[in-house]
Scaffold this motif. Structure first.
Motif, PDB file in Angstrom:
ATOM      1  N   THR A   1      17.675  12.692  -8.520  1.00 38.08           N
ATOM      2  CA  THR A   1      16.847  13.848  -8.881  1.00 38.08           C
ATOM      3  C   THR A   1      15.426  13.663  -8.360  1.00 38.08           C
ATOM      4  O   THR A   1      14.849  14.588  -7.773  1.00 38.08           O
ATOM      5  CB  THR A   1      16.852  14.055 -10.402  1.00 38.08           C
ATOM      6  OG1 THR A   1      18.196  14.306 -10.829  1.00 38.08           O
ATOM      7  CG2 THR A   1      15.960  15.216 -10.813  1.00 38.08           C
ATOM      8  N   ALA A   2      14.874  12.480  -8.553  1.00 40.79           N
ATOM      9  CA  ALA A   2      13.515  12.202  -8.067  1.00 40.79           C
ATOM     10  C   ALA A   2      13.460  12.290  -6.548  1.00 40.79           C
ATOM     11  O   ALA A   2      12.527  12.874  -5.982  1.00 40.79           O
ATOM     12  CB  ALA A   2      13.063  10.825  -8.536  1.00 40.79           C
ATOM     13  N   ARG A   3      14.450  11.734  -5.873  1.00 40.51           N
ATOM     14  CA  ARG A   3      14.473  11.777  -4.410  1.00 40.51           C
ATOM     15  C   ARG A   3      14.505  13.218  -3.915  1.00 40.51           C
ATOM     16  O   ARG A   3      13.794  13.584  -2.971  1.00 40.51           O
ATOM     17  CB  ARG A   3      15.673  11.020  -3.869  1.00 40.51           C
ATOM     18  CG  ARG A   3      15.641  10.902  -2.349  1.00 40.51           C
ATOM     19  CD  ARG A   3      16.935  10.377  -1.770  1.00 40.51           C
ATOM     20  NE  ARG A   3      16.821  10.145  -0.347  1.00 40.51           N
ATOM     21  CZ  ARG A   3      16.722  11.100   0.580  1.00 40.51           C
ATOM     22  NH1 ARG A   3      16.692  12.363   0.225  1.00 40.51           N
ATOM     23  NH2 ARG A   3      16.622  10.790   1.857  1.00 40.51           N
ATOM     24  N   ASN A   4      15.317  14.041  -4.540  1.00 37.59           N
ATOM     25  CA  ASN A   4      15.387  15.451  -4.145  1.00 37.59           C
ATOM     26  C   ASN A   4      14.050  16.148  -4.350  1.00 37.59           C
ATOM     27  O   ASN A   4      13.629  16.963  -3.529  1.00 37.59           O
ATOM     28  CB  ASN A   4      16.497  16.167  -4.906  1.00 37.59           C
ATOM     29  CG  ASN A   4      17.879  15.711  -4.478  1.00 37.59           C
ATOM     30  OD1 ASN A   4      18.059  15.188  -3.375  1.00 37.59           O
ATOM     31  ND2 ASN A   4      18.861  15.887  -5.344  1.00 37.59           N
ATOM     32  N   ALA A   5      13.371  15.829  -5.444  1.00 40.63           N
ATOM     33  CA  ALA A   5      12.063  16.430  -5.701  1.00 40.63           C
ATOM     34  C   ALA A   5      11.047  15.981  -4.655  1.00 40.63           C
ATOM     35  O   ALA A   5      10.247  16.790  -4.163  1.00 40.63           O
ATOM     36  CB  ALA A   5      11.578  16.067  -7.104  1.00 40.63           C
ATOM     37  N   TYR A   6      11.073  14.700  -4.298  1.00 36.89           N
ATOM     38  CA  TYR A   6      10.166  14.200  -3.257  1.00 36.89           C
ATOM     39  C   TYR A   6      10.464  14.857  -1.919  1.00 36.89           C
ATOM     40  O   TYR A   6       9.557  15.219  -1.170  1.00 36.89           O
ATOM     41  CB  TYR A   6      10.260  12.686  -3.114  1.00 36.89           C
ATOM     42  CG  TYR A   6       9.779  11.908  -4.316  1.00 36.89           C
ATOM     43  CD1 TYR A   6       8.612  12.267  -4.999  1.00 36.89           C
ATOM     44  CD2 TYR A   6      10.482  10.804  -4.772  1.00 36.89           C
ATOM     45  CE1 TYR A   6       8.167  11.553  -6.093  1.00 36.89           C
ATOM     46  CE2 TYR A   6      10.044  10.080  -5.860  1.00 36.89           C
ATOM     47  CZ  TYR A   6       8.887  10.444  -6.521  1.00 36.89           C
ATOM     48  OH  TYR A   6       8.455   9.731  -7.596  1.00 36.89           O
ATOM     49  N   ALA A   7      11.738  15.030  -1.580  1.00 32.49           N
ATOM     50  CA  ALA A   7      12.109  15.657  -0.314  1.00 32.49           C
ATOM     51  C   ALA A   7      11.644  17.111  -0.281  1.00 32.49           C
ATOM     52  O   ALA A   7      11.135  17.588   0.743  1.00 32.49           O
ATOM     53  CB  ALA A   7      13.620  15.568  -0.101  1.00 32.49           C
ATOM     54  N   THR A   8      11.776  17.814  -1.395  1.00 39.03           N
ATOM     55  CA  THR A   8      11.318  19.199  -1.471  1.00 39.03           C
ATOM     56  C   THR A   8       9.804  19.269  -1.313  1.00 39.03           C
ATOM     57  O   THR A   8       9.281  20.108  -0.569  1.00 39.03           O
ATOM     58  CB  THR A   8      11.750  19.837  -2.803  1.00 39.03           C
ATOM     59  OG1 THR A   8      13.182  19.832  -2.857  1.00 39.03           O
ATOM     60  CG2 THR A   8      11.233  21.258  -2.946  1.00 39.03           C
ATOM     61  N   ALA A   9       9.107  18.367  -1.986  1.00 37.28           N
ATOM     62  CA  ALA A   9       7.646  18.343  -1.878  1.00 37.28           C
ATOM     63  C   ALA A   9       7.218  18.029  -0.450  1.00 37.28           C
ATOM     64  O   ALA A   9       6.267  18.633   0.070  1.00 37.28           O
ATOM     65  CB  ALA A   9       7.067  17.322  -2.853  1.00 37.28           C
ATOM     66  N   LEU A  10       7.898  17.116   0.193  1.00 37.91           N
ATOM     67  CA  LEU A  10       7.577  16.778   1.577  1.00 37.91           C
ATOM     68  C   LEU A  10       7.797  17.977   2.489  1.00 37.91           C
ATOM     69  O   LEU A  10       6.951  18.284   3.336  1.00 37.91           O
ATOM     70  CB  LEU A  10       8.430  15.596   2.046  1.00 37.91           C
ATOM     71  CG  LEU A  10       8.300  15.226   3.525  1.00 37.91           C
ATOM     72  CD1 LEU A  10       6.855  14.865   3.879  1.00 37.91           C
ATOM     73  CD2 LEU A  10       9.260  14.095   3.868  1.00 37.91           C
ATOM     74  N   GLN A  11       8.903  18.672   2.322  1.00 42.47           N
ATOM     75  CA  GLN A  11       9.181  19.845   3.152  1.00 42.47           C
ATOM     76  C   GLN A  11       8.076  20.896   3.021  1.00 42.47           C
ATOM     77  O   GLN A  11       7.698  21.535   3.996  1.00 42.47           O
ATOM     78  CB  GLN A  11      10.526  20.455   2.793  1.00 42.47           C
ATOM     79  CG  GLN A  11      11.696  19.667   3.342  1.00 42.47           C
ATOM     80  CD  GLN A  11      13.023  20.332   3.020  1.00 42.47           C
ATOM     81  OE1 GLN A  11      13.168  20.945   1.975  1.00 42.47           O
ATOM     82  NE2 GLN A  11      13.982  20.199   3.929  1.00 42.47           N
ATOM     83  N   GLU A  12       7.570  21.040   1.816  1.00 42.31           N
ATOM     84  CA  GLU A  12       6.500  22.022   1.600  1.00 42.31           C
ATOM     85  C   GLU A  12       5.195  21.599   2.252  1.00 42.31           C
ATOM     86  O   GLU A  12       4.338  22.433   2.549  1.00 42.31           O
ATOM     87  CB  GLU A  12       6.305  22.255   0.103  1.00 42.31           C
ATOM     88  CG  GLU A  12       7.481  22.972  -0.537  1.00 42.31           C
ATOM     89  CD  GLU A  12       7.392  23.051  -2.050  1.00 42.31           C
ATOM     90  OE1 GLU A  12       6.391  22.568  -2.627  1.00 42.31           O
ATOM     91  OE2 GLU A  12       8.338  23.585  -2.657  1.00 42.31           O
ATOM     92  N   LEU A  13       5.020  20.310   2.510  1.00 39.63           N
ATOM     93  CA  LEU A  13       3.787  19.799   3.109  1.00 39.63           C
ATOM     94  C   LEU A  13       3.858  19.725   4.634  1.00 39.63           C
ATOM     95  O   LEU A  13       2.833  19.528   5.281  1.00 39.63           O
ATOM     96  CB  LEU A  13       3.475  18.410   2.540  1.00 39.63           C
ATOM     97  CG  LEU A  13       3.154  18.379   1.049  1.00 39.63           C
ATOM     98  CD1 LEU A  13       3.078  16.950   0.553  1.00 39.63           C
ATOM     99  CD2 LEU A  13       1.862  19.128   0.764  1.00 39.63           C
ATOM    100  N   LEU A  14       5.019  19.878   5.205  1.00 35.34           N
ATOM    101  CA  LEU A  14       5.161  19.803   6.648  1.00 35.34           C
ATOM    102  C   LEU A  14       4.597  21.063   7.297  1.00 35.34           C
ATOM    103  O   LEU A  14       4.661  22.154   6.716  1.00 35.34           O
ATOM    104  CB  LEU A  14       6.638  19.639   7.029  1.00 35.34           C
ATOM    105  CG  LEU A  14       7.292  18.336   6.583  1.00 35.34           C
ATOM    106  CD1 LEU A  14       8.787  18.356   6.913  1.00 35.34           C
ATOM    107  CD2 LEU A  14       6.620  17.123   7.211  1.00 35.34           C
ATOM    108  N   PRO A  15       4.037  20.915   8.497  1.00 35.87           N
ATOM    109  CA  PRO A  15       3.503  22.096   9.191  1.00 35.87           C
ATOM    110  C   PRO A  15       4.583  23.166   9.383  1.00 35.87           C
ATOM    111  O   PRO A  15       5.735  22.843   9.696  1.00 35.87           O
ATOM    112  CB  PRO A  15       3.051  21.543  10.548  1.00 35.87           C
ATOM    113  CG  PRO A  15       2.868  20.073  10.320  1.00 35.87           C
ATOM    114  CD  PRO A  15       3.851  19.690   9.249  1.00 35.87           C
TER     115      PRO A  15
END
Length: 66
Positions: free
Chosen positions: A46-60
């Motif tokens: 669950t934490a990994r998925n949340a981090y991946a989602t947050a990262l995607q939102e920060l990508l250009p």
């Protein structure tokens, strides 16, 4: 008087040898540990998925559209 079922055969735990009781207790301990570890794995996924989602939102944006 407790009963356990192994391979579709019911056993009265009071009739088991001390060695059999020890093995049963070991199985119960390991089962509890596995359940705990499975819970931790679920939390980590669950934490990994949340981090991946947050990262995607920060990508250009332009990189995400290609």
């Amino acid at each position: 008087m407790a009963n356990i079922t192994i391979d579709n055969i019911a056993y009265d735990t009071e009739s088991l040898s001390p060695e059999a009781i020890a093995q049963l207790q070991s199985i119960q301990f390991v089962d509890a540990e596995i359940a705990g570890l499975n819970g931790r794995i679920a939390a980590m996924n669950t934490a990994r998925n949340a981090y991946a989602t947050a990262l995607q939102e920060l990508l250009p944006q332009e990189q995400r559209d290609s």
